[in-house]
Design a protein around this motif. Sequence first.
Motif, PDB file in Angstrom:
ATOM      1  N   LEU A  35       0.866  -1.185   0.000  1.00  0.00           N
ATOM      2  CA  LEU A  35       0.000   0.000   0.000  1.00  0.00           C
ATOM      3  C   LEU A  35       0.894   1.223   0.000  1.00  0.00           C
ATOM      4  CD1 LEU A  35      -2.636  -0.787   2.798  1.00  0.00           C
ATOM      5  CD2 LEU A  35      -2.784  -1.296   0.365  1.00  0.00           C
ATOM      6  N   GLY A  36       0.616   2.152  -0.894  1.00  0.00           N
ATOM      7  CA  GLY A  36       1.437   3.360  -0.954  1.00  0.00           C
ATOM      8  C   GLY A  36       0.626   4.569  -1.338  1.00  0.00           C
ATOM      9  N   ARG A  68      -1.562  -1.463  -4.240  1.00  0.00           N
ATOM     10  CA  ARG A  68      -2.658  -0.492  -4.158  1.00  0.00           C
ATOM     11  C   ARG A  68      -2.098   0.868  -3.770  1.00  0.00           C
ATOM     12  NH1 ARG A  68      -7.787  -3.128  -5.023  1.00  0.00           N
ATOM     13  NH2 ARG A  68      -7.115  -5.247  -5.470  1.00  0.00           N
ATOM     14  N   LEU A  69      -2.404   1.880  -4.576  1.00  0.00           N
ATOM     15  CA  LEU A  69      -1.925   3.235  -4.337  1.00  0.00           C
ATOM     16  C   LEU A  69      -3.104   4.186  -4.206  1.00  0.00           C
ATOM     17  CD1 LEU A  69       0.928   3.348  -7.006  1.00  0.00           C
ATOM     18  CD2 LEU A  69       1.091   2.642  -4.622  1.00  0.00           C
ATOM     19  N   LEU A  80      -8.425   0.725   0.938  1.00  0.00           N
ATOM     20  CA  LEU A  80      -7.541  -0.132   0.146  1.00  0.00           C
ATOM     21  C   LEU A  80      -7.369  -1.498   0.800  1.00  0.00           C
ATOM     22  CD1 LEU A  80      -4.715   2.398  -0.865  1.00  0.00           C
ATOM     23  CD2 LEU A  80      -6.568   1.541  -2.314  1.00  0.00           C
ATOM     24  N   THR A  81      -7.236  -1.504   2.115  1.00  0.00           N
ATOM     25  CA  THR A  81      -7.057  -2.772   2.829  1.00  0.00           C
ATOM     26  C   THR A  81      -8.329  -3.601   2.808  1.00  0.00           C
ATOM     27  OG1 THR A  81      -5.402  -1.728   4.230  1.00  0.00           O
ATOM     28  CG2 THR A  81      -6.366  -3.796   5.033  1.00  0.00           C
ATOM     29  N   ALA A  82      -9.469  -2.959   3.018  1.00  0.00           N
ATOM     30  CA  ALA A  82     -10.740  -3.692   2.975  1.00  0.00           C
ATOM     31  C   ALA A  82     -10.916  -4.355   1.613  1.00  0.00           C
ATOM     32  CB  ALA A  82     -11.902  -2.741   3.269  1.00  0.00           C
ATOM     33  N   ARG A  83     -10.554  -3.647   0.558  1.00  0.00           N
ATOM     34  CA  ARG A  83     -10.675  -4.201  -0.795  1.00  0.00           C
ATOM     35  C   ARG A  83      -9.723  -5.387  -0.986  1.00  0.00           C
ATOM     36  NH1 ARG A  83     -14.273  -4.910  -4.534  1.00  0.00           N
ATOM     37  NH2 ARG A  83     -13.542  -4.554  -6.637  1.00  0.00           N
ATOM     38  N   CYS A  94       2.960  -4.570   3.307  1.00  0.00           N
ATOM     39  CA  CYS A  94       4.058  -3.615   3.389  1.00  0.00           C
ATOM     40  C   CYS A  94       3.436  -2.266   3.045  1.00  0.00           C
ATOM     41  CB  CYS A  94       5.165  -3.964   2.401  1.00  0.00           C
ATOM     42  SG  CYS A  94       6.558  -2.807   2.483  1.00  0.00           S
ATOM     43  N   ILE A  95       3.501  -1.324   3.978  1.00  0.00           N
ATOM     44  CA  ILE A  95       2.805  -0.052   3.808  1.00  0.00           C
ATOM     45  C   ILE A  95       3.835   1.072   3.806  1.00  0.00           C
ATOM     46  CG2 ILE A  95       0.980   1.435   4.687  1.00  0.00           C
ATOM     47  CD1 ILE A  95      -0.118  -1.054   6.169  1.00  0.00           C
ATOM     48  N   GLY A  96       3.830   1.869   2.753  1.00  0.00           N
ATOM     49  CA  GLY A  96       4.833   2.904   2.567  1.00  0.00           C
ATOM     50  C   GLY A  96       4.554   4.213   3.257  1.00  0.00           C
TER      51      GLY A  96
END
Length: 190
Positions: A35-36, A68-69, A80-83, A94-96
């Motif tokens: 995720l970013g 996912r951005l 984004l996480t729910a999706r 890994c989350i930026g």
Amino acid sequence: LDDVGADSVRADSRGGAAALTEQLLALGHRRVAYLGGLPTISPTRDCLAGYEGAMAQAGIPVEPTLVRLGRATPEVGQALTARLLELERPEALCIGNSRLAVGALHALAEAGVRVPEEMTVATFYDIAALDAYSPGLITAVQPAYEIGRLGARRLLQRIGGLTGPPDDLLLPNTITRRVPHRPGAVAAAG
């Protein structure tokens, strides 16, 4: 900022994201989602490149649906996480960006997914809101104090007459594996 022609002091986003991804891979995870923030921002591009590089180094192809951005807000991180949980269910995240991480952790809690028992989460850690979750996060702590100190020093040098081409100083992050809160628990640096 890209191409501003000035000195810069910053954390190594690419190296930090690579180190976070390597930590997840070392734990045996192979389906690691990323995720970013928006790709128009250079730290997002650097983090994504670090994640992709670590996956390639391990011989694991990046699944495009696991990347996912979006805007770096808790609400976007949650969405984004729910999706991801609905469609792909990765083994690790890994989350930026720490603001996205706040939302991601909220989405995981809403879905009943326990961190780190059922989902390992690695993120850049620079806001106190993550302390409220206190799960076993793997974090890349950026050297904020040192960035400010070295940036101020360089500014004073330039004001004092220092000439020459601009410098871009990259500082390493400290990778820390936090442990769930329990009496006597201590986080171990890695």
